[in-house]
Write a protein that holds these residues in place. Sequence first.
Motif, short mmCIF file in Angstrom:
data_model
loop_
_atom_site.label_atom_id
_atom_site.label_comp_id
_atom_site.label_asym_id
_atom_site.label_seq_id
_atom_site.Cartn_x
_atom_site.Cartn_y
_atom_site.Cartn_z
N THR A 112 30.08 57.88 -7.50
CA THR A 112 30.61 57.02 -8.56
C THR A 112 29.66 55.84 -8.73
OG1 THR A 112 31.89 55.51 -7.18
CG2 THR A 112 32.93 57.62 -7.75
N ASN A 211 29.68 48.94 -27.49
CA ASN A 211 30.97 49.00 -26.82
C ASN A 211 31.13 47.74 -25.96
OD1 ASN A 211 33.15 49.58 -25.07
ND2 ASN A 211 32.69 51.78 -25.09
N HIS A 213 33.28 46.84 -23.94
CA HIS A 213 33.75 47.08 -22.58
C HIS A 213 32.61 47.54 -21.66
CE1 HIS A 213 37.82 46.60 -24.01
NE2 HIS A 213 37.61 47.53 -24.94
N GLU A 217 28.25 46.29 -17.30
CA GLU A 217 28.65 47.44 -16.50
C GLU A 217 27.48 48.39 -16.23
OE1 GLU A 217 31.51 47.90 -15.13
OE2 GLU A 217 32.78 46.43 -16.15
N ASN A 278 32.68 61.19 -13.33
CA ASN A 278 32.43 60.51 -14.60
C ASN A 278 33.67 59.84 -15.18
OD1 ASN A 278 29.56 61.12 -15.14
ND2 ASN A 278 30.26 63.24 -15.08
N ALA A 279 34.61 59.48 -14.32
CA ALA A 279 35.85 58.87 -14.79
C ALA A 279 35.59 57.57 -15.53
CB ALA A 279 36.80 58.64 -13.62
N LYS A 280 34.64 56.78 -15.05
CA LYS A 280 34.36 55.50 -15.69
C LYS A 280 33.83 55.71 -17.11
CE LYS A 280 31.95 51.10 -14.99
NZ LYS A 280 31.10 50.30 -14.06
N LYS A 282 34.40 58.20 -19.02
CA LYS A 282 35.47 58.73 -19.87
C LYS A 282 36.50 57.66 -20.22
CE LYS A 282 34.73 63.39 -18.17
NZ LYS A 282 35.19 64.49 -17.30
N ARG A 283 36.63 56.62 -19.37
CA ARG A 283 37.48 55.48 -19.75
C ARG A 283 36.81 54.67 -20.86
NH1 ARG A 283 38.00 54.84 -14.13
NH2 ARG A 283 36.58 53.05 -14.18
N LEU A 284 35.50 54.50 -20.76
CA LEU A 284 34.78 53.70 -21.76
C LEU A 284 34.56 54.46 -23.06
CD1 LEU A 284 32.09 52.13 -19.39
CD2 LEU A 284 33.95 50.91 -20.52
N PRO A 286 36.45 57.38 -24.62
CA PRO A 286 37.53 58.36 -24.62
C PRO A 286 37.14 59.62 -25.41
CG PRO A 286 38.39 56.17 -25.06
CD PRO A 286 36.89 56.06 -25.11
#
Length: 342
Positions: A112, A211, A213, A217, A278-280, A282-284, A286
């Motif tokens: 991650t 983006n 967000h 990051e 890749n959860a992060k 996919k949050r950023l 969608p």
Amino acid sequence: MKALFIGGTGTISAAITRQLAAQGCELYVLNRGTRNEGLPSSVKTLEADINDESCVADLIRDMSFDVVADFIAFVPAQLERDYRLFAGKTKQFIFISSASAYQKPLSDYRVTESTPLANPYWEYSRNKIACEEYLMKQYREQRFPITIVRPSHTYDERSIPLGVHGSKGSWQVAKRMLEGKPVLIHGDGTSLWTMTHNEDFAKGFIGLMGNLHAIGESVQITSDESLTWNQIYTAIADALDVPLSAVHAPSEFLAACSREDFTGGLIGDKANSVVFDNAKLKRLVPGFTADIRFDQGIKRTVAHILAHPELQREDPEFDAWCDSVIAALDEAASAVRRSLAD
């Protein structure tokens, strides 16, 4: 959106450039103009060497951007230059780092963005880490609006992605397959790896552009598909419509006996099993998904290369090296068998 790409024609950036052009983005690319023949007609070019800072400063004197992305920065001095050029001129600065910067060896195979950055084997990766540290310092102290992107092994139609190849690229390995000769696979071929098609990478990258967000990051962009190296080489052989003849060799042995620098790219990267979370991303972004399965993407790559002889760069030195390594492994096995028989 008004964006500037430094580079814009490489493996990673070319697909992003094409997709942005199709979406109507006001896109500029800044490079020396030597590889711009494939750029979409709507893309505007700024012809200059980014290392000529005064020339670039003059070119962009009256310009500002929503996004600036540097695809060809590898050492902190280049990011220091970018900061001088673009501070106050962009709402977001995207740096392309590398997943090879992650901890080697890994304490957890699941990677991650919070996995530590530490690679003692590869100077390239250590330089990318230093670049990230510089940019985060500028973000914290100067509010420079940075986003760090970490790709892993991303491929396109112009080159076959492999674990072991020579300095002239991957064609010689494909040629060996076509000739029925054995090819080298590092380790026992069962470690896990991730291949990402550049068209899938581009979708994630574009979702991060503009983006809010994503500011401040670090985000990795890869496929969710995990493959063993045996599966990867089998898929390549299938795309070439030939059987795979593989010889496995310890990564340390390959690094020790090669004129190429396999220590970084192999011991510090491809010899390690990695599975990306890749959860992060996919949050950023969608809805992001990597749609191109490797066995599908590699067929497209192989078909393109076979149709373009200029991409088939032969490497007789690497070919001879493969033969010598395979012969040495055979001789070592024979010597052990003889000693046991005595």
